[in-house]
Design an enzyme around this catalytic site. Structure first.
Site, short mmCIF file in Angstrom:
data_model
loop_
_atom_site.label_atom_id
_atom_site.label_comp_id
_atom_site.label_asym_id
_atom_site.label_seq_id
_atom_site.Cartn_x
_atom_site.Cartn_y
_atom_site.Cartn_z
N ASN A 9 0.87 -1.18 0.00
CA ASN A 9 0.00 0.00 0.00
C ASN A 9 0.91 1.22 0.00
O ASN A 9 1.53 1.53 1.02
CB ASN A 9 -0.89 -0.02 1.26
CG ASN A 9 -1.66 1.28 1.42
OD1 ASN A 9 -1.83 2.04 0.47
ND2 ASN A 9 -2.13 1.55 2.64
N TRP A 10 0.97 1.87 -1.17
CA TRP A 10 1.89 3.01 -1.30
C TRP A 10 1.38 4.27 -0.61
O TRP A 10 2.12 5.24 -0.50
CB TRP A 10 2.14 3.29 -2.78
CG TRP A 10 3.15 2.38 -3.42
CD1 TRP A 10 3.95 1.47 -2.79
CD2 TRP A 10 3.48 2.31 -4.81
NE1 TRP A 10 4.76 0.85 -3.69
CE2 TRP A 10 4.49 1.34 -4.95
CE3 TRP A 10 3.01 2.96 -5.96
CZ2 TRP A 10 5.04 1.01 -6.19
CZ3 TRP A 10 3.56 2.64 -7.19
CH2 TRP A 10 4.57 1.68 -7.30
N LYS A 11 0.11 4.26 -0.22
CA LYS A 11 -0.49 5.47 0.38
C LYS A 11 -0.22 6.66 -0.56
O LYS A 11 -0.30 6.50 -1.76
CB LYS A 11 0.07 5.71 1.78
CG LYS A 11 0.06 4.45 2.64
CD LYS A 11 0.34 4.71 4.08
CE LYS A 11 0.49 3.38 4.79
NZ LYS A 11 0.29 3.46 6.21
N HIS A 95 -9.42 1.22 4.62
CA HIS A 95 -8.14 1.31 5.34
C HIS A 95 -8.33 2.21 6.57
O HIS A 95 -9.09 3.17 6.54
CB HIS A 95 -7.06 1.89 4.41
CG HIS A 95 -5.69 1.78 4.99
ND1 HIS A 95 -5.21 2.70 5.89
CD2 HIS A 95 -4.70 0.85 4.83
CE1 HIS A 95 -3.97 2.34 6.25
NE2 HIS A 95 -3.66 1.22 5.62
N GLU A 97 -6.67 4.50 7.81
CA GLU A 97 -6.43 5.94 7.61
C GLU A 97 -7.65 6.59 6.99
O GLU A 97 -7.95 7.75 7.28
CB GLU A 97 -5.16 6.15 6.75
CG GLU A 97 -3.91 5.84 7.55
CD GLU A 97 -2.73 5.33 6.74
OE1 GLU A 97 -2.73 5.49 5.51
OE2 GLU A 97 -1.80 4.75 7.37
N GLU A 167 -5.71 -5.45 10.15
CA GLU A 167 -4.63 -4.50 10.44
C GLU A 167 -4.92 -3.79 11.76
O GLU A 167 -5.71 -2.84 11.79
CB GLU A 167 -4.55 -3.45 9.33
CG GLU A 167 -4.22 -3.99 7.97
CD GLU A 167 -3.55 -2.93 7.11
OE1 GLU A 167 -2.41 -3.14 6.75
OE2 GLU A 167 -4.18 -1.90 6.84
N GLY A 173 2.35 1.64 10.63
CA GLY A 173 3.33 2.73 10.55
C GLY A 173 4.01 3.05 11.87
O GLY A 173 4.67 4.08 12.00
N SER A 213 3.24 -2.89 10.14
CA SER A 213 4.70 -2.94 10.38
C SER A 213 5.32 -4.28 9.97
O SER A 213 6.17 -4.81 10.68
CB SER A 213 5.00 -2.61 11.84
OG SER A 213 4.61 -1.28 12.12
N GLY A 235 5.01 0.95 4.53
CA GLY A 235 6.36 1.50 4.35
C GLY A 235 7.33 0.59 3.62
O GLY A 235 8.10 1.04 2.74
C1 PEP Z 1 -0.68 -0.13 5.78
O1 PEP Z 1 -0.57 0.98 5.31
O2 PEP Z 1 -1.67 -0.81 5.53
C2 PEP Z 1 0.40 -0.66 6.63
C3 PEP Z 1 0.28 -1.87 7.12
O3 PEP Z 1 1.47 0.15 6.85
P1 PEP Z 1 2.89 -0.26 7.52
O4 PEP Z 1 3.33 -1.54 6.89
O5 PEP Z 1 3.81 0.88 7.18
O6 PEP Z 1 2.65 -0.42 8.97
#
Ligand code: PEP
Length: 251
Positions: A9-11, A95, A97, A167, A173, A213, A235
């Site tokens: 997921n590049w966000k 998601h 966010e 998640e 993050g 993460s 990330g």
């Molecule tokens: C995500 O954005 O869905 C995610 C899991 O981010 P990260 O791997 O950076 O925690």
């Protein structure tokens, strides 16, 4: 046997040139991984999608959201049918966010999921509890509500191609990944819920990912749990070589 599915997921990262460069150097690898039943790819910002949709035959190319209407007065939105029109095959829905910053609800997610399924776009439906909810021991209660609302009215057939990503919000993050015990127990709980709400067949087919993460040093542990069929990676999906290294842990 279910495929392993690994999605970056590049966000809000990568302009068009960066996205194209990434996909060009990723496609040979992802095609190779397919031979081992491991599907890998990325969900990119809207603006990149038309330029990288052509890589859909080589790797997962997805969006990070969509609107459930076809068209209309929804300034700033992109519809599910616009994604279909350019050949997008996956779309992240709900998601954390988006739930947090854009007040997205599971009921809205349900509307999006239904139209995506009609368009043959695979939803990647995200669920998970906040730190407060985790500390209050409410993980399963929160996830159950998100699953019940998000999957409302779906049928067994809809799960031929369907991804759910567990998640925990406190792990996204933050560098604080959930233990493998938590990941397995919640993913198994979700699978059992799908069996109860939809059917045993649907629960056997649905791909359930862990996200939060995930890095090269812990991906192997998640990718070899019985009820975790893949990972959703933020990330650690931005850099080609390390994302390849991470995805290879599925083998
Ligand atoms: C995500 O954005 O869905 C995610 C899991 O981010 P990260 O791997 O950076 O925690």
């Amino acid at each position: 046997m279910r495929n392993k599915v690994i999605i970056g997921n590049w966000k809000m990262h990568k302009n068009i040139d960066e996205a194209v460069t990434f996909c060009k150097s990723f496609k040979k690898y992802s095609n190779e991984m397919k031979k081992h039943n491991v599907l890998v790819g990325v969900c990119a910002p809207y603006i990149d999608l038309a330029s990288i949709a052509k890589y859909s035959k080589d790797m997962i190319i997805g969006a990070q959201n969509c609107h459930y209407e076809d068209r209309g007065a929804f300034t700033g939105e992109i519809s599910h049918s616009m994604l279909k029109n350019i050949g997008i095959k996956y779309c992240i829905i709900g998601h954390s966010e988006r739930r947090k910053y854009f007040n997205e609800t599971s009921n809205e997610c349900n509307k999006k999921i239904k139209v995506l399924l009609e368009d043959n776009i695979i939803p990647v439906y995200c669920v998970g509890e906040t730190l407060e909810e985790y500390e209050a021991n409410n993980t399963k209660k929160v996830v159950e509500k998100q699953i019940k609302e998000g999957l409302k009215d779906l049928t067994t057939k809809d799960f031929d191609n369907f991804v759910i990503a567990y998640e925990p919000v406190w792990s996204i993050g933050t560098g604080k990944s959930a233990s493998t015990e938590i990941a397995e127990s919640v993913c198994k709980y979700i699978r059992d819920l799908v069996a109860k709400l939809i059917s045993k067949e649907a629960s056997d087919k649905v791909i359930i990912q862990y996200g939060g993460s995930v890095k090269t040093n812990n991906a192997y542990d998640y990718l070899h749990l019985p009820d975790v069929d893949g990972v959703l990676v933020g990330g650690a999906s931005l850099e080609v070589d390390s994302f390849k290294e991470l995805a290879s842990k599925a083998l």
